[in-house]
Design a protein around this motif. Structure first.
Motif, PDB file in Angstrom:
ATOM      1  N   CYS A   9      53.751  43.433   3.365  1.00 55.08           N
ATOM      2  CA  CYS A   9      52.757  42.381   3.163  1.00 55.08           C
ATOM      3  C   CYS A   9      53.331  41.329   2.233  1.00 55.08           C
ATOM      4  N   GLN A  10      52.542  40.311   2.005  1.00 56.64           N
ATOM      5  CA  GLN A  10      52.887  39.290   1.019  1.00 56.64           C
ATOM      6  C   GLN A  10      52.999  39.939  -0.360  1.00 56.64           C
ATOM      7  N   LEU A  11      53.931  39.444  -1.175  1.00 56.75           N
ATOM      8  CA  LEU A  11      54.058  39.980  -2.534  1.00 56.75           C
ATOM      9  C   LEU A  11      52.727  39.747  -3.270  1.00 56.75           C
ATOM     10  N   GLY A  12      52.147  40.818  -3.763  1.00 62.19           N
ATOM     11  CA  GLY A  12      50.864  40.711  -4.474  1.00 62.19           C
ATOM     12  C   GLY A  12      49.693  41.195  -3.638  1.00 62.19           C
ATOM     13  N   ALA A  13      49.885  41.293  -2.318  1.00 55.92           N
ATOM     14  CA  ALA A  13      48.764  41.679  -1.445  1.00 55.92           C
ATOM     15  C   ALA A  13      48.653  43.194  -1.273  1.00 55.92           C
ATOM     16  N   GLU A  14      49.436  43.951  -2.052  1.00 53.88           N
ATOM     17  CA  GLU A  14      49.386  45.422  -1.904  1.00 53.88           C
ATOM     18  C   GLU A  14      47.973  45.968  -2.089  1.00 53.88           C
ATOM     19  N   PRO A  15      47.187  45.474  -3.078  1.00 53.82           N
ATOM     20  CA  PRO A  15      45.815  46.001  -3.213  1.00 53.82           C
ATOM     21  C   PRO A  15      44.967  45.727  -1.975  1.00 53.82           C
ATOM     22  N   ALA A  16      45.210  44.582  -1.322  1.00 53.72           N
ATOM     23  CA  ALA A  16      44.436  44.237  -0.117  1.00 53.72           C
ATOM     24  C   ALA A  16      44.739  45.239   0.991  1.00 53.72           C
ATOM     25  N   ILE A  17      46.024  45.607   1.113  1.00 53.58           N
ATOM     26  CA  ILE A  17      46.412  46.570   2.143  1.00 53.58           C
ATOM     27  C   ILE A  17      45.767  47.926   1.862  1.00 53.58           C
ATOM     28  N   LYS A  18      45.811  48.332   0.606  1.00 51.45           N
ATOM     29  CA  LYS A  18      45.225  49.644   0.267  1.00 51.45           C
ATOM     30  C   LYS A  18      43.728  49.629   0.583  1.00 51.45           C
ATOM     31  N   ALA A  19      43.058  48.521   0.254  1.00 52.66           N
ATOM     32  CA  ALA A  19      41.608  48.436   0.522  1.00 52.66           C
ATOM     33  C   ALA A  19      41.339  48.459   2.030  1.00 52.66           C
ATOM     34  N   GLU A  20      42.150  47.720   2.788  1.00 50.26           N
ATOM     35  CA  GLU A  20      41.935  47.681   4.245  1.00 50.26           C
ATOM     36  C   GLU A  20      42.165  49.050   4.874  1.00 50.26           C
ATOM     37  N   LEU A  52      47.739  49.404  14.349  1.00 56.59           N
ATOM     38  CA  LEU A  52      47.166  49.220  13.010  1.00 56.59           C
ATOM     39  C   LEU A  52      46.610  47.790  12.909  1.00 56.59           C
ATOM     40  N   PRO A  53      45.333  47.615  13.233  1.00 55.90           N
ATOM     41  CA  PRO A  53      44.776  46.248  13.250  1.00 55.90           C
ATOM     42  C   PRO A  53      44.372  45.762  11.860  1.00 55.90           C
ATOM     43  N   ALA A  54      45.333  45.673  10.940  1.00 57.42           N
ATOM     44  CA  ALA A  54      45.028  45.285   9.561  1.00 57.42           C
ATOM     45  C   ALA A  54      45.449  43.835   9.335  1.00 57.42           C
ATOM     46  N   VAL A  55      44.556  43.044   8.763  1.00 60.96           N
ATOM     47  CA  VAL A  55      44.771  41.604   8.604  1.00 60.96           C
ATOM     48  C   VAL A  55      45.921  41.287   7.645  1.00 60.96           C
ATOM     49  N   PHE A  56      46.040  42.065   6.554  1.00 65.15           N
ATOM     50  CA  PHE A  56      46.999  41.720   5.513  1.00 65.15           C
ATOM     51  C   PHE A  56      48.369  42.371   5.706  1.00 65.15           C
ATOM     52  N   VAL A  57      48.518  43.146   6.781  1.00 67.74           N
ATOM     53  CA  VAL A  57      49.793  43.806   7.056  1.00 67.74           C
ATOM     54  C   VAL A  57      50.624  42.915   7.974  1.00 67.74           C
ATOM     55  N   ALA A 311      37.938  40.174  -2.410  1.00 71.33           N
ATOM     56  CA  ALA A 311      37.232  39.477  -1.335  1.00 71.33           C
ATOM     57  C   ALA A 311      37.555  40.068   0.037  1.00 71.33           C
ATOM     58  N   VAL A 312      38.537  40.960   0.087  1.00 71.26           N
ATOM     59  CA  VAL A 312      38.911  41.599   1.351  1.00 71.26           C
ATOM     60  C   VAL A 312      37.692  42.261   1.996  1.00 71.26           C
ATOM     61  N   ARG A 313      36.798  42.739   1.173  1.00 72.90           N
ATOM     62  CA  ARG A 313      35.642  43.447   1.737  1.00 72.90           C
ATOM     63  C   ARG A 313      34.727  42.511   2.532  1.00 72.90           C
ATOM     64  N   HIS A 314      34.836  41.187   2.289  1.00 71.75           N
ATOM     65  CA  HIS A 314      33.988  40.240   3.028  1.00 71.75           C
ATOM     66  C   HIS A 314      34.600  39.866   4.383  1.00 71.75           C
ATOM     67  N   VAL A 315      35.859  40.248   4.608  1.00 72.94           N
ATOM     68  CA  VAL A 315      36.566  39.746   5.801  1.00 72.94           C
ATOM     69  C   VAL A 315      35.833  40.111   7.106  1.00 72.94           C
ATOM     70  N   PRO A 316      35.410  41.376   7.307  1.00 71.89           N
ATOM     71  CA  PRO A 316      34.725  41.677   8.573  1.00 71.89           C
ATOM     72  C   PRO A 316      33.499  40.792   8.804  1.00 71.89           C
ATOM     73  N   ARG A 317      32.750  40.512   7.721  1.00 66.78           N
ATOM     74  CA  ARG A 317      31.548  39.670   7.868  1.00 66.78           C
ATOM     75  C   ARG A 317      31.945  38.229   8.215  1.00 66.78           C
ATOM     76  N   LEU A 318      32.999  37.730   7.591  1.00 68.46           N
ATOM     77  CA  LEU A 318      33.452  36.361   7.890  1.00 68.46           C
ATOM     78  C   LEU A 318      33.902  36.255   9.343  1.00 68.46           C
ATOM     79  N   LEU A 319      34.618  37.270   9.813  1.00 68.97           N
ATOM     80  CA  LEU A 319      35.105  37.234  11.198  1.00 68.97           C
ATOM     81  C   LEU A 319      33.924  37.302  12.173  1.00 68.97           C
TER      82      LEU A 319
END
Ligand SMILES: C[S@@+](CC[C@H](N)C(=O)[O-])C[C@H]1O[C@@H](n2cnc3c(N)ncnc32)[C@H](O)[C@@H]1O
Length: 358
Positions: A9-20, A52-57, A311-319
């Motif tokens: 992932c992007q440097l710094g986005a590791e928490p987003a990947i773990k959450a997803e 693996l349908p993950a947005v931040f990966v 804010a990753v948790r809002h992604v499904p609602r935004l989509l």
């Protein structure tokens, strides 16, 4: 068979990947991470064609572990890939900074090229023919080698298919012309290549948040007429642009709240958005301008800003809310040039027909 999955992932986005992944694949356990690389352990073997349908990966696959040099890479390859099967080699560098913060003159590529050369020099061609070139095709067996300064290589493999980028590590090669007014030029080109959105010469687009004009410039060069909404100034290279087919830029020089549907032509093919506002707020205008009846609309190409990784948790609602704008298909990713933001491509039925049609 390995029990490990690697995600880049992007440097710094590791928490987003773990959450997803906690939501998408709750059976996985975090195993190891480096900046821009996270591995997980699975209770069952990880197959190279697992989706693996993950947005931040940006890139993922079955993880084979660290390697000190080419002989170890070749041993790992022989241990996982059936004899005689051709292999595509992807070697790339992990992010060294957040996008756009690279030291002056830095570019990704030389370190990966040197590693690739060393691996290819002793490639076991008789056992695994090496496919020429780097752009993967559906069904290819891809050997992934991730390089970083002062560290062993990290090795994995995957079978190329939906959800995987054809480019090594998902890094999309874009040449940015020197006169491009902003790095949004690169962002939009990456977005078009990643999504395959069928933007054609002669199309008409509106971009909400268009200044100084990198994305508009990319569209103009593709033969699109662009209506740009922004209270800030546009670069003259955009304002003065006249395409061979007569396409040009029209500046609606005011905030989006002061733009009416009637300010735009009835036949609008694309709605783009890249404003530095919360997505929930920005989407109100995108929805208003894209809302039915828009008989010619082919799709929306939206950059959504995130306050932080939570804010990753809002992604499904935004989509879901973008889907409700009349889109038949919505997909999202964090592009290599996206900072704390993600890119969403929505296609209407017309857009999809153009994509699949003759
Ligand atoms: C990231 S920049 C856009 C970059 C641009 N897409 C490009 O290609 O160069 C965000 C832009 O959003 C604009 N913006 C912020 N609030 C806005 C609003 N309410 N209406 C229109 N534009 C807005 C800013 O003026 C700024 O130019």
């Amino acid at each position: 068979m390995t029990h490990f999955l690697f995600c880049v992932c992007q440097l710094g986005a590791e928490p987003a990947i773990k959450a997803e992944l906690a939501v998408l694949r709750p059976e996985l356990r975090f195993a190891y991470s480096r900046p821009g690389l996270v591995t997980f352990k699975s209770p069952s073997p990880v197959a190279p064609d697992d989706p693996l349908p993950a947005v931040f990966v940006r890139a993922f696959g079955a993880s084979l572990g660290p390697a000190e040099g080419p002989p170890q890479v070749h041993t790992m390859l022989s241990g996982t890939c059936p004899q005689g099967q051709p292999v595509r080699l992807h070697v790339w560098e992990r992010d060294v900074t957040r996008p756009g913060e690279e030291p002056p003159g830095f570019r990704y590529g030389p370190r990966a090229a040197a590693a690739r050369e060393a691996i290819v020099a002793t490639w076991p061609e008789g056992q695994h023919p090496l496919l020429p070139g780097e752009v993967a095709e559906v069904g290819d067996r891809v050997l992934d080698v991730i390089v970083a300064e002062g560290e062993p290589w990290w090795v994995g493999h995957h079978v190329h298919g939906p959800g995987h980028s054809p480019f090594p590590g998902g890094r999309i090669a874009v040449d940015m012309p020197p006169e491009a007014p902003s790095r949004a030029y690169r962002k939009l080109e990456e977005a078009l290549i990643w999504s395959g959105a069928p933007v054609r010469p002669g199309d008409v687009a509106v971009e909400i948040g268009s200044a100084p004009g990198g994305a508009s410039y990319a569209l103009l060069r593709r033969g699109v007429t662009v209506y740009g909404i922004d209270p800030a100034l546009m670069d003259p290279v955009v304002l003065d642009y006249r395409g061979a087919a007569g396409n040009r830029f029209i500046h609606l020089h005011r905030p989006m709240s002061l733009v009416q549907r009637a300010d735009l032509p009835p036949a609008l093919h694309w709605v783009l958005m890249d404003v530095n506002l919360a997505p929930q707020v920005a989407l109100i205008t995108a929805r208003r301008l894209a809302a039915r009846p828009r008989h010619a609309l082919h799709g929306v190409l939206l950059t959504l800003k995130l306050d932080d990784w939570r804010a990753v948790r809002h992604v499904p609602r935004l989509l879901a809310s973008i889907s409700a704008m009349g889109m038949d298909e919505v997909k999202a990713t964090q592009l290599p040039s996206n900072r704390m933001e993600l890119f969403v491509c929505g296609l209407t039925r017309l857009g999809r027909q153009r994509l699949t049609g003759p």
